[in-house]
Design an enzyme around this catalytic site. Structure first.
Site, PDB file in Angstrom:
ATOM      1  N   GLY A  72       0.827  -1.201   0.000  1.00 24.63           N
ATOM      2  CA  GLY A  72       0.000   0.000   0.000  1.00 24.63           C
ATOM      3  C   GLY A  72       0.858   1.247   0.000  1.00 24.63           C
ATOM      4  N   ASP A  74      -2.860  -7.175   7.167  1.00 22.45           N
ATOM      5  CA  ASP A  74      -4.285  -6.875   6.938  1.00 22.45           C
ATOM      6  C   ASP A  74      -4.747  -7.430   5.583  1.00 22.45           C
ATOM      7  OD1 ASP A  74      -2.892  -5.013   5.387  1.00 22.45           O
ATOM      8  OD2 ASP A  74      -4.221  -3.348   5.876  1.00 22.45           O
ATOM      9  N   GLY A 115      -0.794  -5.317   0.209  1.00 23.94           N
ATOM     10  CA  GLY A 115      -1.995  -5.009  -0.564  1.00 23.94           C
ATOM     11  C   GLY A 115      -2.176  -5.887  -1.801  1.00 23.94           C
TER      12      GLY A 115
HETATM   13  C1  QUE Z   1       6.048  -3.460   4.752  1.00 24.17           C
HETATM   14  C2  QUE Z   1       5.062  -2.993   3.918  1.00 24.17           C
HETATM   15  C3  QUE Z   1       5.374  -2.334   2.716  1.00 24.17           C
HETATM   16  C4  QUE Z   1       6.732  -2.172   2.379  1.00 24.17           C
HETATM   17  C5  QUE Z   1       7.716  -2.660   3.223  1.00 24.17           C
HETATM   18  C6  QUE Z   1       7.354  -3.276   4.404  1.00 24.17           C
HETATM   19  C7  QUE Z   1       4.397  -1.824   1.817  1.00 24.17           C
HETATM   20  C8  QUE Z   1       4.849  -1.172   0.626  1.00 24.17           C
HETATM   21  C9  QUE Z   1       6.206  -1.049   0.341  1.00 24.17           C
HETATM   22  C10 QUE Z   1       6.721  -0.426  -0.857  1.00 24.17           C
HETATM   23  C11 QUE Z   1       6.043   0.589  -1.509  1.00 24.17           C
HETATM   24  C12 QUE Z   1       6.534   1.193  -2.638  1.00 24.17           C
HETATM   25  C13 QUE Z   1       7.746   0.785  -3.184  1.00 24.17           C
HETATM   26  C14 QUE Z   1       8.430  -0.251  -2.545  1.00 24.17           C
HETATM   27  C15 QUE Z   1       7.929  -0.839  -1.389  1.00 24.17           C
HETATM   28  O1  QUE Z   1       7.106  -1.572   1.218  1.00 24.17           O
HETATM   29  O2  QUE Z   1       3.181  -1.930   2.064  1.00 24.17           O
HETATM   30  O3  QUE Z   1       9.589  -0.656  -3.080  1.00 24.17           O
HETATM   31  O4  QUE Z   1       8.258   1.368  -4.313  1.00 24.17           O
HETATM   32  O5  QUE Z   1       3.934  -0.677  -0.240  1.00 24.17           O
HETATM   33  O6  QUE Z   1       8.322  -3.753   5.244  1.00 24.17           O
HETATM   34  O7  QUE Z   1       3.759  -3.174   4.255  1.00 24.17           O
END
Ligand code: QUE
Length: 350
Positions: free
Chosen positions: A67, A146, A115
């Site tokens: 997300g 979640d 997500g």
């Molecule tokens: C836990 C998470 C997320 C995460 C790392 C976590 C998450 C998420 C991203 C994410 C978003 C955009 C990016 C990317 C990673 O990392 O929900 O590389 O460009 O979206 O430890 O829940």
């Protein structure tokens, strides 16, 4: 710069196609992406010309990283309104997929986390490839597993779902098939051919699958399933940590080292979430529970600190508070799980 939409939706012969299209953020979901997908799914639900839904991603890098965590943290540091709106919209989409009356095929290629898992798990056909990396990594940022994790994780074999939830372990395609997370395995080089076959014969999914699916090969997780059930099948997070310490083996020591880096609050929230989720007989009850949890934890220290440490400063050194699982009391958990005022509760789309 282009103004390409972050989700592409269109009908191709009898297939309603949803393609995640936010490649710079690894297709991490925003509120508007969830709203766009919901709108398309509602229209196609009533459209007799649509037989099947196909969910995938544009570009090379992977299906969906989770997300829009930065937005959630910014909102959580303030009034939390935008964060609650996101969870409300996303969980309605998860529920719509779970109850959808037409087959949904999701291609879990590459990174499939958070997500993205919430889109894949309610789908009737879940395709893993050799590039799939699946995880529910939220204990590492003080969030919680979640998007229906409370429902589907305790329904995986043995204690594998609890192990995934607590450790945030990353598993590949063959393990996804072994655990029933994926229904099918398809070499990445076959995916485009499969999609074309599905679009040619939208009501013959089984035939298209039969032509392109292959054996996933051995699942590395197999070697640890007994350990997972023995060491994670205990009555509390404290008991699991004690058992891992007492075991002393290499695998147990590695799990303990991983768990020591995670948010103690999230470990205990996830344990209780999966215990409650296992007992529900309606997916909507699980999402009501998760929305209550989300509305609370997004404004608490551990989430803001986890996003700082992992996403913003990238020092990977979060200072959790409470600092130990023993210090996470039942009173705190009760407050996180408590009902919201009646006019603020989550509800499914009707
Ligand atoms: C836990 C998470 C997320 C995460 C790392 C976590 C998450 C998420 C991203 C994410 C978003 C955009 C990016 C990317 C990673 O990392 O929900 O590389 O460009 O979206 O430890 O829940």
């Amino acid at each position: 710069m282009t103004d390409e939409p972050e989700v592409l939706t269109r009908i191709e012969s009898g297939v309603g196609r949803i393609t995640l299209n936010r490649p710079r953020a690894l297709h991490a979901l925003t509120t508007s992406m969830c709203a766009l997908m919901t709108e398309a799914l509602l229209a196609w639900r009533e459209d007799a010309a649509v037989h099947t839904i196909l969910i995938d991603h544009s570009g090379e890098r992977g299906f969906c990283a989770g997300g829009d965590i930065r937005m959630l943290a910014e909102s959580g540091a303030g009034d939390g309104k935008a964060a609650r709106e996101f969870f409300h919209t996303e969980y309605r989409l998860n529920h719509l997929l779970f109850t959808y009356p037409k087959p949904v095929v999701t291609v879990m290629d590459g990174v499939t986390m958070g997500g993205g898992v919430g889109l894949a798990m309610p789908s009737s056909v879940r395709i893993a490839t050799e590039r799939t990396t699946f995880a529910m990594p939220e204990t590492g940022i003080g969030l919680f597993p979640d998007v229906g994790g409370g429902w589907f994780l305790p329904r995986l074999p043995g204690k594998s779902g609890l192990w995934l939830a607590l450790t945030g372990a990353r598993i590949k395609g063959a393990d996804c098939v072994r655990l029933g997370i994926a229904t099918h395995y398809m070499p990445f080089e076959h995916v485009e051919g499969f999609k074309a076959a599905l679009i040619e014969h939208p009501d013959a999914i089984a035939g298209a699958l039969a032509h392109y699916v292959r054996d996933a090969g051995p699942a590395p997780i197999e070697a640890h399933l007994e350990d997972i059930d023995r060491l994670f099948g205990l009555a509390s997070v404290e008991a699991i940590l004690a058992a891992l310490l007492a075991d002393g083996g290499e695998w147990a020591r590695a799990q303990l080292a991983v768990l020591a880096t995670k948010s103690p609050q999230t470990l205990k929230v996830a344990f209780r979430q999966l215990a409650h989720g296992a007992a529900f007989d309606d997916f909507a009850d699980n999402m009501t529970m998760e929305y209550r949890i989300g509305a609370r934890v997004v404004q608490r220290h551990d989430f803001l600190e986890g996003v700082r440490a992992v996403i913003i400063d990238k020092d990977n050194n979060p200072r959790w508070d409470p600092a130990t699982v023993e210090a996470v009391g039942d009173d705190l958990l009760d407050a996180i799980f408590a009902p919201l005022p009646a006019n603020e509760e989550w509800s499914p789309l009707t």
